[in-house]
Design a protein around this motif. Structure first.
Motif, mmCIF file in Angstrom:
data_model
loop_
_atom_site.group_PDB
_atom_site.id
_atom_site.type_symbol
_atom_site.label_atom_id
_atom_site.label_comp_id
_atom_site.label_asym_id
_atom_site.label_seq_id
_atom_site.Cartn_x
_atom_site.Cartn_y
_atom_site.Cartn_z
ATOM 1 N N GLY A 97 0.814 -1.201 0.000
ATOM 2 C CA GLY A 97 0.000 0.000 0.000
ATOM 3 C C GLY A 97 0.849 1.252 0.000
ATOM 4 O O GLY A 97 2.014 1.254 -0.413
ATOM 5 N N GLN A 98 0.248 2.317 0.496
ATOM 6 C CA GLN A 98 0.899 3.625 0.549
ATOM 7 C C GLN A 98 0.749 4.189 1.955
ATOM 8 O O GLN A 98 -0.360 4.267 2.493
ATOM 9 N N LEU A 99 1.878 4.558 2.568
ATOM 10 C CA LEU A 99 1.849 5.165 3.889
ATOM 11 C C LEU A 99 1.361 6.597 3.816
ATOM 12 O O LEU A 99 0.590 7.058 4.655
ATOM 13 N N MET A 100 1.827 7.307 2.832
ATOM 14 C CA MET A 100 1.435 8.687 2.555
ATOM 15 C C MET A 100 1.970 9.020 1.170
ATOM 16 O O MET A 100 2.832 8.326 0.643
ATOM 17 N N GLU A 101 1.461 10.031 0.563
ATOM 18 C CA GLU A 101 1.979 10.458 -0.732
ATOM 19 C C GLU A 101 3.361 11.069 -0.555
ATOM 20 O O GLU A 101 3.521 12.003 0.230
ATOM 21 N N PRO A 102 4.454 10.559 -1.172
ATOM 22 C CA PRO A 102 4.501 9.510 -2.197
ATOM 23 C C PRO A 102 5.232 8.249 -1.709
ATOM 24 O O PRO A 102 6.036 7.687 -2.427
ATOM 25 N N ILE A 103 5.014 7.807 -0.461
ATOM 26 C CA ILE A 103 5.750 6.696 0.135
ATOM 27 C C ILE A 103 4.935 5.401 -0.002
ATOM 28 O O ILE A 103 3.812 5.306 0.505
ATOM 29 N N LEU A 104 5.522 4.392 -0.688
ATOM 30 C CA LEU A 104 4.893 3.099 -0.893
ATOM 31 C C LEU A 104 5.596 2.037 -0.049
ATOM 32 O O LEU A 104 6.734 2.229 0.383
ATOM 33 N N TYR A 105 4.923 0.904 0.161
ATOM 34 C CA TYR A 105 5.541 -0.187 0.904
ATOM 35 C C TYR A 105 4.971 -1.514 0.420
ATOM 36 O O TYR A 105 3.874 -1.584 -0.141
ATOM 37 N N LYS A 106 5.744 -2.585 0.652
ATOM 38 C CA LYS A 106 5.280 -3.946 0.372
ATOM 39 C C LYS A 106 6.098 -4.919 1.204
ATOM 40 O O LYS A 106 7.319 -4.792 1.306
#
Length: 504
Positions: free
Chosen positions: A170-179
């Motif tokens: 998902g996305q923690l906040m714009e523009p930080i993604l995670y998996k």
């Protein structure tokens, strides 16, 4: 570096998600939906009450006698009079109440959790889309049987969980993604993707930087997710022309996805998650690019190339032996293997790709070579190639991503869950692997033909059946095999494998 990157990749999303479980999110959605429904019901009741107190112009206009019309102008229906006394509500008060409740509804909708089921699992997101969370799952259960070999130890059958994965992205906040994704199919739990990423849009496309353990971008079949590969196993270009770090890149990977159907990626890794921190790990550089010369609604052409360079850490790897399964993942005895390479110093690999599709027909071919330089002075190389073609019996196109330059999921026009036949595909592939390119090393050779059928019941469920006619010719015994099994010389046989797959 291994421990730092892995912990950084896992900590961020885990801390954020720990505050809100799936059940809590689902309960929050239900309670907010019920509250919105109650408020909208109250608005409808007020609107109905207000309509009941409004003058009936239609009834007045229906009078045909002009005198009656004049008389009706002097008659006031008691229903049109404002209510008086305790509990009376004026039209102005009703309007104000409705406006207040509408404002509450708008606020709830603005702050409520959104749920999207389009991809097979619930994707939870804030109303503005800045935060998202989606669980991931992959179950692949295989059965395999082999016969026709002149070695009894190769004629085995059995079943296994080829992959059993669970994770989230998902996305923690714009523009930080995670998996983060784990695999429970092997004896030990393995970490697959585990990264934090950041993205930025440009005039030509989008750039993304991944930090952590990332699925490596290498070869057409190798870059395709195991959820969407045509056959149960990838081809030998993807499986054999590969750095020692394997299918994942532990370090930093960057990619740029162009708006005009192209992409380029580059990564640098230092070791892998399975190595001890007491040893120095190999350094690997890897890059891949693809371009689609043309793309239409029912056709496309793909051209790609990739390469890698790895520097073997001194004292960490005294020798190197490569081998490749050539029947199925379950049958570990049907392999093509190289001779032992002493004191490897560096390794380079490269490959080229060509693919296309037109309507229900798709095809692809690729070639790869790896060269290994040694400190002992005896260098060697080996190569592999593969070609495949497929046809969709039910008319759907084979899935393909112009963004990543890889095969993807087809769109199922008539899923079984809606009373249809699902999607049926038939495929054929020819593979070859040659470890015998240098006379100093007595490597083996192998080739095989695979025929396959895939049945997609819907977008998430798939059954596969493969028949493989294989041939191996190993010139030396498997180096370091503790069982001392001698599968040397020419041998051939047939392997039938089947898979049941559920993904989300």
């Amino acid at each position: 570096m291994t421990a730092v990157v892995a912990s950084a990749a896992v900590y961020g999303p885990t801390a954020a998600i720990a505050q809100t479980s799936n059940d809590e999110l689902a309960d929050l959605v239900r309670r907010q939906a019920a509250q919105i429904e109650r408020l909208e019901g109250r608005i409808q009741a007020l609107e109905s009450d207000e309509q009941g107190t409004a003058p009936s112009n239609a009834g007045m206009a229906s009078q045909s006698d002009s005198a009656a019309q004049d008389s009706s102008r002097n008659v006031v229906d008691s229903r049109q009079q404002p209510k008086s006394g305790p509990g009376a509500t004026s039209p102005q008060a009703s309007t104000g109440s409705m406006a207040s409740m509408q404002e509450q509804i708008d606020t709830l909708k603005q702050n409520s959790v959104q749920v999207d089921w389009k991809t097979g699992s619930p994707k939870f997101s804030s109303r503005d889309g800045d935060f998202t969370f989606q669980p991931l799952g992959r179950l692949q259960y295989d059965y395999s049987t082999t016969d026709g070999s002149r070695y009894a130890d190769r004629e085995i059958d059995g079943s296994e969980f080829r992959r059993l994965r669970i994770g989230f992205q998902g996305q923690l906040m714009e523009p930080i993604l995670y998996k983060v994704e784990f695999d429970f199919a092997e004896e030990n739990v393995g970490v697959r993707d585990a990264y934090i990423a950041t993205k930025k849009d440009f005039a030509l496309g989008q750039g993304v930087v991944y930090v952590g353990n990332k699925f490596a971008d290498r070869s057409l079949d190798g870059a395709t997710s195991s959820k969407y590969i045509w056959f149960l196993e990838r081809n030998p270009v993807a499986n054999a022309i590969i750095p020692e770090s394997g299918y994942y890149n532990l370090g930093v990977t960057s990619a740029f996805y162009g708006k005009d159907n192209w992409h380029v990626s580059a990564g640098v890794s230092k070791g892998d998650l399975g190595n001890s921190n007491t040893e120095s790990d190999n350094t690997t550089l890897i890059s891949r690019a693809h371009f689609n010369p043309f793309v239409t609604d029912n056709a496309m052409m793909h051209v790609g190339a990739w390469g890698f360079y790895e520097d073997f850490a001194r004292g960490n790897q005294d020798d190197l032996t490569d081998s490749e399964r050539f029947a199925s993942h379950f049958n570990d005895n049907v392999r093509v293997y190289s001779d032992t390479i002493d004191e490897p110093e560096t390794s380079t690999g490269y490959g080229v790709e060509l693919a296309g599709l037109a309507g229900p027909v798709a095809a692809g071919a690729e070639y790869g070579r790896r060269t290994i330089d040694t400190r002992a002075g005896d260098d060697t190389d080996y190569d592999a190639y593969s070609a495949q073609i497929g046809y969709s019996l039910t008319g759907e196109q084979f899935g393909y991503s112009t963004k990543n330059g890889a095969w993807s999921a087809p769109t199922i026009d008539n899923p079984v869950t809606d009373g249809g036949w699902g999607a049926w595909q038939v495929m054929a592939r020819y593979d070859a692997l040659d470890y015998e390119n240098n006379g100093q090393f007595a490597g083996g050779t192998g080739h095989g033909t695979t025929l396959g059928v895939s049945w997609y019941l819907n977008n998430y469920t798939r059954f596969m059946l493969n028949w493989i006619n294989w041939n191996t010719n190993n010139r030396v015994p498997i180096a370091g095999d503790p069982t001392d099994r001698d599968f040397t010389g020419s041998d051939d046989g047939n392997t039938i494998s089947a898979r049941a797959q559920v993904i989300f």
